[in-house]
Structure formats: structure tokens, C-alpha cells
Design a protein around this motif. Structure first.
Motif, short mmCIF file in Angstrom:
data_model
loop_
_atom_site.label_atom_id
_atom_site.label_comp_id
_atom_site.label_asym_id
_atom_site.label_seq_id
_atom_site.Cartn_x
_atom_site.Cartn_y
_atom_site.Cartn_z
N GLY A 39 0.84 -1.23 -0.08
CA GLY A 39 -0.16 -0.10 0.10
C GLY A 39 0.76 1.17 -0.02
O GLY A 39 0.20 2.32 -0.22
N ALA A 40 2.31 1.16 0.13
CA ALA A 40 3.29 2.31 0.37
C ALA A 40 3.01 3.10 -0.94
O ALA A 40 2.93 4.59 -0.79
CB ALA A 40 4.34 1.91 0.84
N THR A 41 3.04 2.45 -2.32
CA THR A 41 3.16 3.42 -3.24
C THR A 41 1.78 3.89 -3.74
O THR A 41 1.99 5.07 -4.10
CB THR A 41 3.42 2.34 -4.64
OG1 THR A 41 4.70 1.76 -4.33
CG2 THR A 41 3.45 3.19 -5.96
N ALA A 42 0.82 3.34 -3.42
CA ALA A 42 -0.61 4.10 -3.46
C ALA A 42 -0.62 5.26 -2.59
O ALA A 42 -1.03 6.37 -3.17
CB ALA A 42 -1.73 2.96 -2.91
N ARG A 43 -0.13 5.21 -1.33
CA ARG A 43 -0.24 6.48 -0.44
C ARG A 43 0.75 7.61 -0.98
O ARG A 43 0.37 8.65 -0.93
CB ARG A 43 0.16 5.80 1.00
CG ARG A 43 -0.96 5.02 1.64
CD ARG A 43 -0.55 4.91 3.12
NE ARG A 43 0.55 3.97 3.29
CZ ARG A 43 0.25 2.78 3.28
NH1 ARG A 43 -0.54 2.14 3.30
NH2 ARG A 43 1.47 1.86 3.66
N ILE A 44 1.86 7.30 -1.61
CA ILE A 44 2.69 8.17 -1.97
C ILE A 44 2.09 8.73 -3.26
O ILE A 44 1.94 10.12 -3.47
CB ILE A 44 3.92 7.54 -2.57
CG1 ILE A 44 4.88 6.98 -1.35
CG2 ILE A 44 4.83 8.48 -3.07
CD1 ILE A 44 6.05 6.09 -1.87
N LEU A 45 1.52 7.99 -4.23
CA LEU A 45 0.57 8.54 -5.38
C LEU A 45 -0.43 9.38 -4.95
O LEU A 45 -0.68 10.55 -5.53
CB LEU A 45 -0.08 7.43 -6.09
CG LEU A 45 0.83 6.36 -7.15
CD1 LEU A 45 0.48 4.99 -7.57
CD2 LEU A 45 1.31 7.52 -8.42
N SER A 46 -0.88 9.23 -3.86
CA SER A 46 -2.23 9.84 -3.25
C SER A 46 -1.59 11.24 -2.82
O SER A 46 -2.18 12.38 -2.96
CB SER A 46 -2.75 9.23 -2.12
OG SER A 46 -3.69 10.11 -1.62
N SER A 47 -0.42 11.54 -2.10
CA SER A 47 0.10 12.41 -1.69
C SER A 47 0.63 13.58 -2.99
O SER A 47 0.76 14.56 -2.68
CB SER A 47 1.45 12.05 -0.94
OG SER A 47 2.46 11.74 -1.71
N CYS A 48 0.70 12.79 -4.07
CA CYS A 48 1.05 13.71 -5.32
C CYS A 48 -0.20 14.52 -5.68
O CYS A 48 -0.32 15.52 -6.62
CB CYS A 48 1.58 13.06 -6.40
SG CYS A 48 3.11 11.96 -5.98
N ARG A 49 -1.41 13.98 -5.18
CA ARG A 49 -2.67 14.80 -5.52
C ARG A 49 -2.93 14.91 -6.82
O ARG A 49 -3.29 15.99 -7.43
CB ARG A 49 -2.80 16.38 -4.88
CG ARG A 49 -2.81 16.09 -3.22
CD ARG A 49 -3.60 15.30 -2.54
NE ARG A 49 -3.73 15.40 -1.13
CZ ARG A 49 -3.66 14.60 -0.42
NH1 ARG A 49 -3.28 13.42 -0.69
NH2 ARG A 49 -3.66 14.79 1.18
N PRO A 50 -3.11 13.54 -7.62
CA PRO A 50 -3.26 13.81 -9.23
C PRO A 50 -4.70 14.03 -9.20
O PRO A 50 -5.61 13.70 -8.33
CB PRO A 50 -2.83 12.52 -9.77
CG PRO A 50 -2.87 11.61 -8.38
CD PRO A 50 -2.72 12.39 -7.54
N ALA A 51 -5.14 14.46 -10.31
CA ALA A 51 -6.74 14.85 -10.64
C ALA A 51 -7.42 13.25 -10.97
O ALA A 51 -8.47 13.19 -10.74
CB ALA A 51 -6.99 15.52 -11.94
N GLN A 52 -6.58 12.23 -11.42
CA GLN A 52 -7.07 11.05 -11.67
C GLN A 52 -7.38 10.18 -10.27
O GLN A 52 -6.65 10.49 -9.37
CB GLN A 52 -6.22 10.06 -12.55
CG GLN A 52 -5.99 10.74 -13.70
CD GLN A 52 -5.29 12.00 -13.98
OE1 GLN A 52 -4.45 12.37 -12.95
NE2 GLN A 52 -5.11 12.64 -15.15
N SER A 53 -8.39 9.27 -10.21
CA SER A 53 -8.39 8.40 -9.10
C SER A 53 -7.21 7.35 -9.13
O SER A 53 -6.64 6.99 -10.33
CB SER A 53 -9.74 7.73 -9.30
OG SER A 53 -10.74 8.40 -8.93
N ILE A 54 -6.94 6.59 -8.02
CA ILE A 54 -5.87 5.87 -8.13
C ILE A 54 -6.43 4.49 -7.63
O ILE A 54 -6.94 4.18 -6.29
CB ILE A 54 -4.63 6.14 -6.96
CG1 ILE A 54 -4.04 7.59 -7.56
CG2 ILE A 54 -3.52 5.20 -6.93
CD1 ILE A 54 -3.71 8.21 -6.15
N TYR A 55 -6.53 3.54 -8.65
CA TYR A 55 -7.04 2.16 -7.98
C TYR A 55 -5.73 1.52 -7.47
O TYR A 55 -4.69 1.24 -8.12
CB TYR A 55 -7.69 1.32 -9.44
CG TYR A 55 -8.72 2.03 -9.92
CD1 TYR A 55 -10.03 1.40 -9.39
CD2 TYR A 55 -8.88 3.16 -10.46
CE1 TYR A 55 -11.09 1.99 -9.80
CE2 TYR A 55 -10.10 3.73 -11.15
CZ TYR A 55 -11.12 3.00 -10.60
OH TYR A 55 -12.46 3.67 -11.17
N ALA A 56 -5.86 1.00 -6.20
CA ALA A 56 -4.93 0.39 -5.33
C ALA A 56 -5.13 -1.09 -5.25
O ALA A 56 -6.11 -1.58 -4.77
CB ALA A 56 -4.69 0.93 -4.12
#
Length: 480
Positions: free
Chosen positions: A384-401
Motif C-alpha cells: 500500500g506504500a506506493t498507493a499512499r505516495i501516489l495519493s500524496s502527489c494529489r493527481p486529478a485521476q483516481s488511484i486504483y490500489a
């Protein structure tokens, strides 16, 4: 554009039925708080059963958050009942054996340790800060003279705090240990710890979990100035943070609270750890179908600050309009998120991304998604670490983890923009798992461009860090 903010709804007498919780899910809540300060095992077991049933029925990942009580300090009753004080009224505070019938106004506290270290000039708050006092004289080891700085009623058995002081009471009480046993047995997904003061408090809770053979993520509730003083250390130990503005607002001058909230959120964002903003967000909706303008702005500003989750307490636990409160919070989020993405306010600077290649790749994936206007980011994240880092980048896209670990999926549910999903574990190749998910998911249509990230283990290794970023287009079935 998918919506990103996560809404936490506290369950209580107002939402204890299957129909009520189903309405909260339909309204937009995906995380449910069980407040162990109120209720017993029978109630919590019933709520967990309802949540798990709705998970099966809806296909959503619904996270159960156990909130431990911590050492809530309450006054005792010496038979005086409630008494009125005016600004300037002197009141004695002491242990029961210090009370005498001719003492006059007396606040009883049968925890003598709390009176140690209190000195002249210190503030004291009663009843969640409704009545405030200042210490004017130390009369004895267990007796203190106070003067009221405002007016009001002082009933017995109310919460009492000593803002700015470090208490010797451990945040993990005997009640918390018994409640933790209940939570572990019921299979809660996340545990929130109240009145954390130092990193060791988190370590102690984690050690207590060992006997249950579970390592459930821990959210540290920041509500003491002592916690603010060692926030960096607490962040290293805790899995996430809750800005518990009720008690924190008693510890600080209220004018300092907004900046404290911003600093805590910023520190969490930098480390990619989920952060919750809580307390009185839409309090007027306990009894009214409409929120106030100030509350609406408060929720919007929490999202602008960078919160992953916003939490409702009384609004859904005992309020008359629980579903409406969730819907209105979601509506505020729709508006403010659209503004953030439109103006670029959601972008987080990639400070320190060279610390680790996988962190850099996550930031690169988020930037790539924005450049190609991808439909989503699909991330195979074992821990789950990469999903959380991706989330912290605040992209406009949803992140499917994607993760085969149920605990990981339920915890990534707390990160902004993350949609947890279970991949087909019959496929060994993590990148292929992500691509198969895109091909099979009805969330994506033909022609959608998706950014895929994965950590493909080398032969002989079970796991690895993210080492693949790929643009993937969903084609017609016959082309796949």
C-alpha cells in the motif's frame, strides 16, 4: 472526474440499523468510526456485521475504524450538584478528602496525579472548555485555588483538562486494552489512539496488539500540545494522523488552531501518510437539515489544506439528518475539488523524491497521468506504500490500489483519491494483474488511457519496490 475526499461517519444511536448505514454508504461514506467512549460489545458487533454485509452487497471497500477512549479525565461528585460561577468567582479544585462543607464552590477530581506539576497561572478547562479557569494559588499537594475567567454552570462528572501540561497518565488505559481485545476479535481495520503525547505511546499500543497476532494500522490523534512538540517522531511511528480539534482546541489558543491544523496536514502529506480532520465540521446539522456558511467553509478549507479524510461525529452518531450531512459534505468536496484541479492547487511539489527510486517513480506516474489526461492510475501495491505516495502527489485521476491483502486495501481506503481493489491472484506478474484489472473492470471503457505502476519481483523474491510505470490503453476485447 472522480471525486477524491474520504468521508468518515461515526456510528451511534442515530445510525444503528442496516438501512441507516446503507444510506450513509449511498450518500458517500466509505469509512465508519466506532467510538469506544460510548456503547458496548453488542452494539459494535452489530455495526461490524452490518458494514461487512454492505461490503459484500455493494462491492465497495468499507473500512471499520476503532476509536479508543484514552484517559478522559472527569470530575467526581461530592454532593454539591451543579453550581453557577461568574467571571472572577474563586473555586477550589481538589481530591475528595480535601472537600469540607464550608469550602464553598468545589470541583472534585479523584486522580491526584493530575494535580501534580500544576502551577500558578496555568489554565484549567471544564466541560470541553465551556468554563475556563486560571490557577491563582496552590493551597496544598492535592488542593488548588482557581478563578473563573468566564461564566457558566459547573456540573459534576464533566471532562476536565489542563491545557499545555504533560500528563503522567498513559494514553493506553485498562479500558482501552479491554476495548482493543473486542476490536481485534471483531476484526476492525484501523485503530485510533486518543491523547497520544509521544512516539512511545504508539509503540505501546502496537506491542499490545502482538498477542492478537494482528498488526492493525494505528492513527495517532493529535489533541495535546505535547504531541505537537514531537510530531515528527509520532509521524515516524504512526500509520496516520487525526487532527482532533476538540481537545486540541482546548490546549491551544483558538486563534492558533487553524495554523496547527495546516502544519500537521502538511507534515502528513510530505510523508504520504493519511490525515483526518475531525470535530464539529457540520455540527449544526445535528438538529438542522442545513449547515452554516462557516461550517461549509471549514470543510472546504480542510480539503484545501490537504486532508485525506473529513470526519463527522455527532452529525451521524446522534444527529437527526445523518444521510443529509454526508451528502452535503460530499457536495462541498465536489465543488472545492473541481476548483483545486482547475486552478492547479492540488499539485504537490515533489520535494525529496530522489530519496528512493520507487518514490520518484510514483511522482513520475502522477505527472505522466496529468500530461496525457489519463482516465486513472492503476497501482499494484503489495504493502500500500506506493498507493499512499501516489495519493500524496494529489493527481486529478483516481488511484486504483490493487492488493491481495485485505488489511492493506482497507487502510489505503483512508488515502485521498484511492479506490482499493482486489486483483486476480492467480496471475504472478504484478504488471499483468494490473492490466487484466483494467480489461475486466467496468470502470474503464474502450480507448481509455491508464497509467499502470507495479513492483515486479525478481525470480526468487516475494516482493519488491515499484519498478514499472507504463501507459496502457484498454482495447476492444478481441484485440486484448
Amino acid at each position: 472526474m472522480d471525486r477524491h475526499i474520504k468521508i468518515i461517519a461515526t456510528l451511534g444511536p442515530g445510525t444503528e440499523t442496516y438501512e441507516a448505514v446503507r444510506d450513509l454508504v449511498a450518500s458517500g461514506a466509505k469509512i465508519f468510526r466506532l467510538n469506544f467512549s460510548h456503547g458496548g460489545r453488542e452494539f459494535f458487533a452489530k455495526m461490524v456485521e452490518i458494514i461487512r454485509r454492505l461490503e459484500q452487497e455493494t462491492g465497495y471497500t468499507l473500512t471499520v475504524l476503532q476509536d479508543l477512549s484514552g484517559p478522559k479525565i472527569r470530575t467526581c461528585d461530592v454532593g454539591l450538584g451543579a453550581f453557577e460561577v461568574n467571571k472572577g468567582t474563586e473555586v477550589l479544585l481538589g481530591t475528595p478528602d480535601e472537600y469540607k462543607k464550608d469550602s464553598g464552590p468545589f470541583i472534585c477530581l479523584d486522580i491526584p496525579e493530575m494535580l501534580q506539576g500544576v502551577k500558578e497561572g496555568d489554565p484549567v478547562a471544564l466541560g470541553d472548555g465551556v468554563i475556563r479557569f486560571k490557577v491563582v494559588k496552590i493551597e496544598g499537594e492535592h488542593l488548588i485555588r482557581l478563578v473563573a475567567t468566564n461564566s457558566g454552570i459547573c456540573p459534576p462528572r464533566k471532562g476536565i483538562t489542563f491545557p499545555g501540561t504533560t500528563t503522567t497518565l498513559a494514553p493506553l488505559t485498562d479500558k482501552d486494552k479491554a476495548d482493543l481485545a473486542i476490536g481485534m476479535d471483531l476484526g476492525v481495520d484501523v485503530v485510533a489512539m486518543s491523547f497520544v503525547q509521544k512516539p512511545e505511546d504508539i509503540c505501546n499500543l502496537r506491542a499490545e496488539m502482538i498477542q492478537y497476532k494482528r498488526r492493525v494500522p494505528i492513527i495517532a490523534k493529535i489533541e495535546r500540545t505535547a504531541a505537537l512538540d514531537c510530531l515528527d517522531g509520532i509521524l515516524q511511528e504512526a500509520d496516520g494522523i487525526m487532527v482532533a480539534r476538540g481537545d486540541l482546541g482546548l490546549e491551544l489558543d483558538l486563534a492558533e488552531l487553524p495554523t496547527a491544523q495546516k502544519r500537521i496536514i502538511r507534515a502528513c502529506n510530505k510523508l504520504g501518510k493519511p490525515v483526518i480532520v475531525a470535530t464539529q465540521m457540520l455540527l449544526s446539522m445535528v438538529n438542522s437539515p442545513m449547515a452554516t456558511r462557516a461550517e461549509t467553509t471549514d470543510v472546504a478549507n480542510a480539503i484545501l489544506d490537504g486532508a485525506d479524510c473529513v470526519m463527522l461525529s455527532e452529525e451521524t452518531a446522534v444527529g437527526q439528518y445523518p444521510g443529509e450531512a454526508v451528502k452535503f459534505m460530499r457536495k462541498i468536496a465536489y465543488e472545492i475539488e473541481a476548483y483545486m484541479f482547475e486552478t492547479g492547487l492540488s499539485n504537490v511539489a515533489a520535494d525529496g523524491v530522489k530519496e528512493h527510486p520507487s518514490t520518484f517513480l510514483a511522482h513520475a506516474a502522477a505527472m505522466l497521468a496529468g500530461k496525457v489526461d489519463a482516465r486513472a492510475i492503476v497501482c499494484h501495491s503489495t504493502s500500500g506504500a506506493t498507493a499512499r505516495i501516489l495519493s500524496s502527489c494529489r493527481p486529478a485521476q483516481s488511484i486504483y490500489a490493487l492488493s491481495t491483502d485485505s488489511m492493506v486495501r482497507h487502510f489505503t481506503n483512508l488515502s485521498l483519491g484511492v479506490i482499493p481493489a482486489e486483483p486476480l491472484d492467480v496471475i504472478d506478474d504484478h504488471q499483468e494483474r494490473a492490466e487484466v484489472f483494467v480489461r475486466q473492470s467496468p470502470a474503464f471503457k474502450e480507448g481509455d488511457i491508464v497509467v499502470v505502476t507495479a513492483g515486479q519481483p525478481e525470480k526468487g523474491k516475494a516482493v519488491t519496490q515499484t519498478n514499472v510505470v507504463k501507459l496502457y490503453e484498454k482495447l476492444k476485447k478481441e484485440e486484448n
